[in-house]
Enzyme design. Structure first.
Site, PDB file in Angstrom:
ATOM      1  N   THR A  17      42.274  34.793  49.367  1.00 21.58           N
ATOM      2  CA  THR A  17      41.230  34.767  50.400  1.00 21.58           C
ATOM      3  C   THR A  17      40.945  36.138  50.999  1.00 21.58           C
ATOM      4  O   THR A  17      40.051  36.269  51.822  1.00 21.58           O
ATOM      5  CB  THR A  17      41.644  33.800  51.533  1.00 21.58           C
ATOM      6  OG1 THR A  17      42.890  34.249  52.081  1.00 21.58           O
ATOM      7  CG2 THR A  17      41.826  32.382  51.005  1.00 21.58           C
ATOM      8  N   GLN A  20      39.477  41.795  48.634  1.00 25.58           N
ATOM      9  CA  GLN A  20      39.563  42.149  47.210  1.00 25.58           C
ATOM     10  C   GLN A  20      39.735  40.903  46.344  1.00 25.58           C
ATOM     11  O   GLN A  20      39.083  40.745  45.311  1.00 25.58           O
ATOM     12  CB  GLN A  20      40.750  43.093  46.971  1.00 25.58           C
ATOM     13  CG  GLN A  20      40.575  44.480  47.558  1.00 25.58           C
ATOM     14  CD  GLN A  20      39.401  45.211  46.952  1.00 25.58           C
ATOM     15  OE1 GLN A  20      39.306  45.378  45.737  1.00 25.58           O
ATOM     16  NE2 GLN A  20      38.451  45.622  47.786  1.00 25.58           N
ATOM     17  N   LYS A  43      47.266  29.749  54.798  1.00 25.04           N
ATOM     18  CA  LYS A  43      45.957  29.134  54.553  1.00 25.04           C
ATOM     19  C   LYS A  43      46.046  27.934  53.627  1.00 25.04           C
ATOM     20  O   LYS A  43      45.019  27.446  53.114  1.00 25.04           O
ATOM     21  CB  LYS A  43      44.982  30.170  53.988  1.00 25.04           C
ATOM     22  CG  LYS A  43      44.704  31.292  54.961  1.00 25.04           C
ATOM     23  CD  LYS A  43      43.275  31.784  54.888  1.00 25.04           C
ATOM     24  CE  LYS A  43      42.986  32.746  56.046  1.00 25.04           C
ATOM     25  NZ  LYS A  43      41.919  33.683  55.768  1.00 25.04           N
ATOM     26  N   ILE A  96      47.254  44.092  40.296  1.00 25.05           N
ATOM     27  CA  ILE A  96      46.212  45.119  40.377  1.00 25.05           C
ATOM     28  C   ILE A  96      46.586  46.217  41.380  1.00 25.05           C
ATOM     29  O   ILE A  96      46.227  47.370  41.208  1.00 25.05           O
ATOM     30  CB  ILE A  96      44.875  44.467  40.827  1.00 25.05           C
ATOM     31  CG1 ILE A  96      44.472  43.332  39.879  1.00 25.05           C
ATOM     32  CG2 ILE A  96      43.765  45.506  40.955  1.00 25.05           C
ATOM     33  CD1 ILE A  96      44.271  43.743  38.446  1.00 25.05           C
ATOM     34  N   TYR A 159      37.382  51.834  30.562  1.00 26.85           N
ATOM     35  CA  TYR A 159      35.969  51.451  30.505  1.00 26.85           C
ATOM     36  C   TYR A 159      35.218  52.350  29.532  1.00 26.85           C
ATOM     37  O   TYR A 159      34.335  51.899  28.799  1.00 26.85           O
ATOM     38  CB  TYR A 159      35.310  51.525  31.892  1.00 26.85           C
ATOM     39  CG  TYR A 159      36.049  50.801  33.013  1.00 26.85           C
ATOM     40  CD1 TYR A 159      37.006  49.821  32.733  1.00 26.85           C
ATOM     41  CD2 TYR A 159      35.795  51.099  34.348  1.00 26.85           C
ATOM     42  CE1 TYR A 159      37.695  49.175  33.758  1.00 26.85           C
ATOM     43  CE2 TYR A 159      36.463  50.452  35.374  1.00 26.85           C
ATOM     44  CZ  TYR A 159      37.428  49.501  35.075  1.00 26.85           C
ATOM     45  OH  TYR A 159      38.095  48.877  36.096  1.00 26.85           O
ATOM     46  N   GLU A 209      47.969  59.390  29.155  1.00 29.92           N
ATOM     47  CA  GLU A 209      47.742  60.523  30.044  1.00 29.92           C
ATOM     48  C   GLU A 209      49.053  61.241  30.286  1.00 29.92           C
ATOM     49  O   GLU A 209      50.122  60.768  29.871  1.00 29.92           O
ATOM     50  CB  GLU A 209      47.097  60.074  31.357  1.00 29.92           C
ATOM     51  CG  GLU A 209      47.950  59.121  32.178  1.00 29.92           C
ATOM     52  CD  GLU A 209      47.223  58.538  33.389  1.00 29.92           C
ATOM     53  OE1 GLU A 209      45.998  58.350  33.326  1.00 29.92           O
ATOM     54  OE2 GLU A 209      47.900  58.243  34.391  1.00 29.92           O
ATOM     55  N   HIS A 247      47.162  59.322  39.809  1.00 31.47           N
ATOM     56  CA  HIS A 247      48.131  58.268  39.519  1.00 31.47           C
ATOM     57  C   HIS A 247      49.549  58.725  39.864  1.00 31.47           C
ATOM     58  O   HIS A 247      49.912  59.863  39.582  1.00 31.47           O
ATOM     59  CB  HIS A 247      48.109  57.891  38.029  1.00 31.47           C
ATOM     60  CG  HIS A 247      46.882  57.146  37.628  1.00 31.47           C
ATOM     61  ND1 HIS A 247      46.363  57.198  36.358  1.00 31.47           N
ATOM     62  CD2 HIS A 247      46.066  56.320  38.326  1.00 31.47           C
ATOM     63  CE1 HIS A 247      45.288  56.442  36.294  1.00 31.47           C
ATOM     64  NE2 HIS A 247      45.087  55.899  37.474  1.00 31.47           N
TER      65      HIS A 247
END
Lengths: 290, 386
Positions: A17, A20, A43, A96, A159, A209, A247
């Site tokens: 809720t 994000q 909730k 995430i 992406y 990376e 990062h």
């Protein structure tokens, strides 16, 4: 086939809720992901986005029988959230959130390994199987069902790789962001294993990376275990030593973790290197001879 | 986040680790009191900066009178100390640690880090201390031990004995050393450290162990639960632009090129720098403006980038994911006007509504080079920078 997630994925959202959680759950539902409910302590008993909300993962698991969970809770609560989910019996957890203390992740990693739970992330865009299920914050519309498996430590770089492979018509079997933290839930190697065994995947794109030695370990694994072509791009060739590049895990420390070393090792192990960010797609085409 | 040596030693003392008697001073006036408080007739004065190599650069001195300490303080406080670990400007000295003088019999090395490969806290020990440990690792690898440990594990004293052997400690030193490892590990875990280094750890002439230096880094992600450590943050030791960026929740690292970069996402930001280099240019910075790239954030980012006088052009590279590029384009235009950017700006938009975004950019009443192909955008920026 695909890896990790598909149309049979029954997903619950932890931090359902919150702002994000709401935004990305809506996008995932629009994409066709089967979100069966969510968890927000306090909730329980309410409804959100047309789905039931529970106070704990345990209750949600008892009522909904989910097979995956995605976590959008703030970093300081993530250790508890991940462990709660793993102990409640969820076998695939996608986290995430960015900014989890590293020592928390050491504890989490040990616990999930003991419980045999697969954790993707944290600090990652999530996992998507194009056309089937989106567990994450990636833009769904750039993806296309297809034959390339993508694994990456970075969101927006994933992406780029997705867009390029879509534009050239290859599409993706699944795309996994393993995240930019020093202690990730899953490694490149964990994902390479899955893609190697996946019939739909013809070639694998590995986006790495600077920082750590995960790419070097992946290279060694590829040499001995992966029969499918692997194409790799490594970001941070111009990054200075000793500076964290955004990062938490992207830092050249004690001379270890340079892009140069990673590329050298990958090349030695038979991985095809895209030497420029814009040529990931064309490198895939070249390797697959199309 | 890094601590100064004197702050690290406060933590060490809290965890019963052996440190020299000392006092930190912030002005030359305090030297005499500090020397009197510590007692004795010889002291060591150490400039406090976030960098190693202080001794070789004149930042550490042995003094035999408080007057020499005053001279040292007057020489350094308010000045910058340049060492092989700093840039050419050096780090500002705002404080000096005055310590009792120690007679050293032998210098050793001890540190602890979170090892990414083994996913454990690892202690690194060597019988060769007071020197650069990377050189020891390269030239005398047999003199280094890497010992993984687990907090709360019964085997910790065995692990400590293993390290003690490589450090060539005698029985009584090993007896001191075993609880030391326990205390260091407790400190590491309870205070959310990411690095702890004692170089050198010394054996005194009396045969006792003493932590002569203390380098402590704290995991910035854990500061929410370490408020007393967060207060120890010394912004003067950071690059001013990087500190300003951090205050605004932007991730920025300054580099020495002349093409400013503004990118969403850390990986793509690195990738963009590399692409500039690939086409013959030099990036002036790393900057991750974040996923949302609102007008406010873009404006802040422009301000920070433009504080670097070398910047001749700014390349904005945004991959619109959830956020639409047309909204980002409007934010970029408004930000350029707000900040009054006078140098060329090249914008590459890709992803969600990228075409709409570039149309808005090309119709803008200010000059913006809108190029959706990253290779061409990077080439254009390189041209402008020549």
């Amino acid at each position: 086939m695909s890896i990790l997630v598909n149309k049979d994925t029954r997903l619950i959202v932890q931090g359902f809720t919150g702002s994000q959680g709401t935004l990305h759950s809506e996008q995932s539902i629009d994409y066709g992901t089967n979100i069966v409910g969510g968890v927000t302590p306090g909730k329980g008993g309410t409804e959100h986005l047309g789905q039931p909300v529970f106070n704990s993962v345990k209750e949600a698991v008892d009522k909904l029988d989910p097979n995956a969970s995605i976590i959008f809770v703030p970093a300081k609560f993530c250790k508890e959230s991940i462990i709660e989910s793993a102990e409640a019996g969820v076998k695939l957890i996608v986290c995430i959130t960015e900014g989890i203390p590293t020592l928390d992740m050491l504890e989490v990693k040990k616990r999930i390994d003991d419980l045999g739970v697969r954790l993707i992330g944290p600090n990652c865009p999530g996992v998507i199987t194009p056309g089937e299920a989106k567990l994450g914050i990636m833009p769904g519309n750039i993806h296309k069902p297809g034959s390339i498996g993508i694994i990456s430590r970075s969101g927006t770089l994933t992406y780029e790789a997705v867009k390029q492979t879509t534009d050239l018509g290859f599409g993706q079997s699944s795309c996994v962001g393993i995240g930019g933290d020093p202690i990730p839930g899953s490694s490149f190697i964990d994902m390479l294993k899955l893609f190697e065994d996946d019939d739909q995947t013809e070639a694998i794109v590995l986006v790495g990376e600077i920082g750590g030695t995960a790419e070097e370990a992946a290279a060694e694994y590829i040499k001995n275990n992966v029969t499918k072509p692997v194409i790799s791009y490594i970001a941070g060739q111009t990054a200075p030593a000793g500076k964290r590049m955004g990062h938490a895990g992207a830092i050249i420390a004690g001379g270890k973790g340079t892009a140069k070393d990673k590329i050298k090792k990958l090349e030695e192990c038979g991985v095809h290197i895209a030497d420029n960010l814009v040529s990931i797609g064309s490198k895939v085409a070249e390797v697959l001879d199309r | 986040m890094n601590l100064h040596e004197y702050q690290g030693k406060v933590l060490f003392a809290e965890y019963n680790l052996p440190v020299s008697k000392g006092k930190v001073i912030f002005s030359a006036d305090e030297v005499i009191d500090a020397c009197n408080e510590i007692g004795g007739s010889k002291w060591v004065v150490k400039a406090q900066v976030h960098a190693g190599g202080r001794g070789k650069s004149g930042g550490v001195e042995l003094i035999s009178s408080p007057e020499d300490g005053i001279k040292f303080a007057e020489k350094w406080i308010g000045k910058n100390l340049v060492t092989y670990q700093t840039d050419s400007k050096g780090q500002p000295v705002n404080s000096i640690l005055v310590e009792e003088c120690t007679n050293i019999a032998k210098e050793l090395y001890l540190s602890a880090v979170i090892d990414r490969e083994s996913q454990k806290i690892v202690f690194i020990g060597s019988s060769e201390g007071g020197v650069n440990i990377e050189d020891v690792a390269k030239n005398m690898p047999e003199k280094i031990i890497y010992q993984g440990v687990v907090f709360g594990d019964d085997s910790l004293s065995d692990d400590a004995s293993n390290i003690a052997q490589v450090l060539k400690l005698n029985d009584s030193q090993t007896k001191q050393f075993i609880p030391m490892i326990d205390n260091l590990l407790r400190l590491f875990v309870e205070k959310d450290l990411s690095l702890l280094e004692i170089n050198p750890l010394v054996i005194t002439e009396n045969g006792d162990l003493l932590c002569l230096d203390a380098k402590v880094n704290i995991d910035s992600n854990a500061l929410f639960r370490q408020p007393e450590l967060e207060e120890m943050y010394d912004e003067s030791q950071e690059d001013p632009q990087e500190a300003e960026a951090a205050r605004n929740d932007l991730s920025y690292v300054s580099l020495d090129g002349n093409i400013g970069c503004m990118v969403n996402g850390a990986g793509l930001a690195m990738g963009t720098m590399d692409t500039i280099k690939f086409y013959g240019g030099n990036p002036a910075n790393f900057l991750d403006v974040g996923g949302t790239a609102t007008q406010e954030r873009v404006a802040k980012a422009f301000k920070i980038i433009l504080e670097d006088p070398d910047v001749k052009v700014v390349l904005v590279n945004i991959f619109g994911g959830i956020v639409r590029c047309d909204l980002i384009a409007e934010g970029i235009i408004a930000a350029i006007k707000e900040v009054e950017v006078k140098i060329p700006v090249v914008v590459r938009l890709e992803g969600n509504s990228a075409d709409k975004g570039s149309k808005i950019l090309s119709k803008a009443d200010i000059k913006i080079e809108s190029i959706n192909d990253l290779a061409n955008a990077a080439k254009k920026a390189v041209d402008f920078a020549k």
